[in-house]
Design an enzyme around this catalytic site. Structure first.
Site, PDB file in Angstrom:
ATOM      1  N   ASP A  28       1.245  -1.147  -0.568  1.00 46.01           N
ATOM      2  CA  ASP A  28      -0.010   0.051  -0.246  1.00 46.01           C
ATOM      3  C   ASP A  28       1.079   1.726   0.110  1.00 46.01           C
ATOM      4  OD1 ASP A  28      -2.991   1.286  -0.167  1.00 46.01           O
ATOM      5  OD2 ASP A  28      -2.721   1.177   2.128  1.00 46.01           O
ATOM      6  N   ASN A  76     -10.576  -2.533  -6.121  1.00 47.84           N
ATOM      7  CA  ASN A  76     -10.148  -1.519  -6.985  1.00 47.84           C
ATOM      8  C   ASN A  76     -10.459  -1.462  -8.328  1.00 47.84           C
ATOM      9  OD1 ASN A  76      -6.229  -2.883  -5.208  1.00 47.84           O
ATOM     10  ND2 ASN A  76      -7.627  -0.819  -4.706  1.00 47.84           N
TER      11      ASN A  76
HETATM   12  C1  IPE Z   1      -5.167  -2.688  -1.002  1.00 51.79           C
HETATM   13  O1  IPE Z   1      -4.968  -2.069  -0.601  1.00 51.79           O
HETATM   14  C2  IPE Z   1      -5.116  -3.590  -2.172  1.00 51.79           C
HETATM   15  C3  IPE Z   1      -3.784  -3.332  -2.726  1.00 51.79           C
HETATM   16  C4  IPE Z   1      -2.067  -3.268  -2.175  1.00 51.79           C
HETATM   17  C5  IPE Z   1      -3.738  -4.566  -3.446  1.00 51.79           C
HETATM   18  P1  IPE Z   1      -6.356  -0.309  -0.625  1.00 51.79           P
HETATM   19  O2  IPE Z   1      -5.342   1.482  -0.961  1.00 51.79           O
HETATM   20  O3  IPE Z   1      -7.110  -0.971  -1.592  1.00 51.79           O
HETATM   21  O4  IPE Z   1      -7.202  -0.427   0.074  1.00 51.79           O
HETATM   22  P2  IPE Z   1      -8.178   0.663   1.341  1.00 51.79           P
HETATM   23  O5  IPE Z   1      -8.905   1.720  -0.099  1.00 51.79           O
HETATM   24  O6  IPE Z   1      -6.698   1.601   1.948  1.00 51.79           O
HETATM   25  O7  IPE Z   1      -8.718   0.040   2.122  1.00 51.79           O
HETATM   26  C1  IPE Z   2      -1.631   0.230  -3.465  1.00 56.80           C
HETATM   27  O1  IPE Z   2      -1.373   1.463  -3.411  1.00 56.80           O
HETATM   28  C2  IPE Z   2      -1.278  -0.208  -4.348  1.00 56.80           C
HETATM   29  C3  IPE Z   2      -2.895  -0.479  -4.672  1.00 56.80           C
HETATM   30  C4  IPE Z   2      -3.803  -0.468  -4.215  1.00 56.80           C
HETATM   31  C5  IPE Z   2      -3.292  -0.893  -6.274  1.00 56.80           C
HETATM   32  P1  IPE Z   2      -2.483   2.934  -3.271  1.00 56.80           P
HETATM   33  O2  IPE Z   2      -2.637   2.789  -4.978  1.00 56.80           O
HETATM   34  O3  IPE Z   2      -3.200   2.810  -2.752  1.00 56.80           O
HETATM   35  O4  IPE Z   2      -1.479   4.635  -2.376  1.00 56.80           O
HETATM   36  P2  IPE Z   2      -2.741   4.942  -1.998  1.00 56.80           P
HETATM   37  O5  IPE Z   2      -3.022   4.017  -0.536  1.00 56.80           O
HETATM   38  O6  IPE Z   2      -3.848   5.878  -2.010  1.00 56.80           O
HETATM   39  O7  IPE Z   2      -1.573   5.783  -1.548  1.00 56.80           O
HETATM   40 MG    MG Z   3      -3.651   2.227  -0.546  1.00 60.31          MG
END
Ligand code: IPE
Ligand code: IPE
Ligand code: MG
Length: 252
Positions: A28, A76
């Site tokens: 994340d 996602n």
């Molecule tokens: C979890 O991260 C999914 C991945 C790392 C692929 P998200 O960014 O989607 O999770 P939330 O929305 O903070 O719970």
């Molecule tokens: C994790 O990083 C990657 C995916 C969930 C695909 P994020 O895109 O969730 O990054 P933040 O949480 O918005 O910083």
């Molecule tokens: Mg995230």
């Protein structure tokens, strides 16, 4: 910044103790990493893909049996179309670039999730790299793509029900997308959030949890080794008392 010799010393220390067999990471913070640098979110995803390469290499060097990376959740798919498309392109690029290195290092590529939802180009590359690396004995790298823990449990229940046999723990476990992988020992989440976000709900039953504030694009070998060292300092009791655990360890 710690130097290479510090990392080598940490690696030696971690290697000298029992390793987790299976480590999973909720990668994340790509967006926040980019935002903090005034860059578009996709720049964070690109740097995140580079981190996947280096952490995979580090896990192999360490000697892990299984590394599972949460790359894209079912939820996602609801992100802006541009971002989803950029992520899928990065995935294809990653698969194209990494095939040779995975082969060279004996890494078997695996994928879990509702893979039928992936665009054709991604599904084809994924199938090709999985087939090419199927004989890899060194480590299993599992990408969780279009993955959701609840969705996986529904799938497992459907498989178990269709088998006509009694639905017990073994039947459900056999229907999971992770069937065949070692038990999950350590679950890491980067970027400061302390939640599971629908990842490996069943498998995390007795996993040790490790959280770091580091955004995924900045996560490196040293961070991985630090997480494993933290794991090694813990006592896993699986519901028993500390005395029982000590007696069990003493008795072998
Ligand atoms: C979890 O991260 C999914 C991945 C790392 C692929 P998200 O960014 O989607 O999770 P939330 O929305 O903070 O719970
Ligand atoms: C994790 O990083 C990657 C995916 C969930 C695909 P994020 O895109 O969730 O990054 P933040 O949480 O918005 O910083
Ligand atoms: Mg995230």
């Amino acid at each position: 910044m710690p130097g290479a010799s510090d990392t080598a010393e940490l690696l030696a220390r971690v290697r000298a103790r029992p390793l987790p067999r299976h480590v999973a990471i909720i990668m994340d913070g790509n967006g926040r990493w980019a935002q903090a640098r005034g860059l578009p979110r996709v720049a964070g995803h690109r740097q995140g893909a580079a981190a996947v390469r280096s952490v995979t290499r580090a896990a192999r060097r360490l000697g892990l049996e299984a590394l599972t990376l949460y790359a894209f959740s079912i939820q996602n798919w609801s992100r802006p179309t541009d971002e989803v498309e950029a992520l899928m392109l990065l995935l294809v690029e990653f698969l194209e670039k990494e095939q040779q290195e995975l082969l060279t290092n004996g890494i078997r590529l695996n994928a879990i999730g509702d893979l039928a939802r992936l665009p054709g180009q991604v599904a084809e590359r994924l199938a090709a790299v999985r087939a090419a690396t199927a004989g890899g004995q060194g480590m299993t790298l599992t990408l969780a793509l279009s993955y959701g823990g609840r969705e996986e449990l529904v799938h497992a229940a459907q498989v178990a029900a269709a088998s006509g046999r009694p639905i017990d723990e073994a039947a459900l476990a056999a229907g999971l997308w992770t069937a065949g992988l070692p038990e999950l020992d350590l679950l890491v989440r980067t970027s400061g959030e302390r939640r599971i976000s629908n990842f490996l709900l069943w498998q995390a039953a007795y996993a040790e949890l490790y959280f770091t504030d580091t955004h995924w694009p900045a996560f490196d070998e040293r961070e991985l080794l630090t997480a494993v060292a933290d794991f090694q300092a813990r006592e896993r009791r699986f519901g028993l008392t500390a005395e029982q655990v000590a007696a069990h360890e003493g008795g072998g």
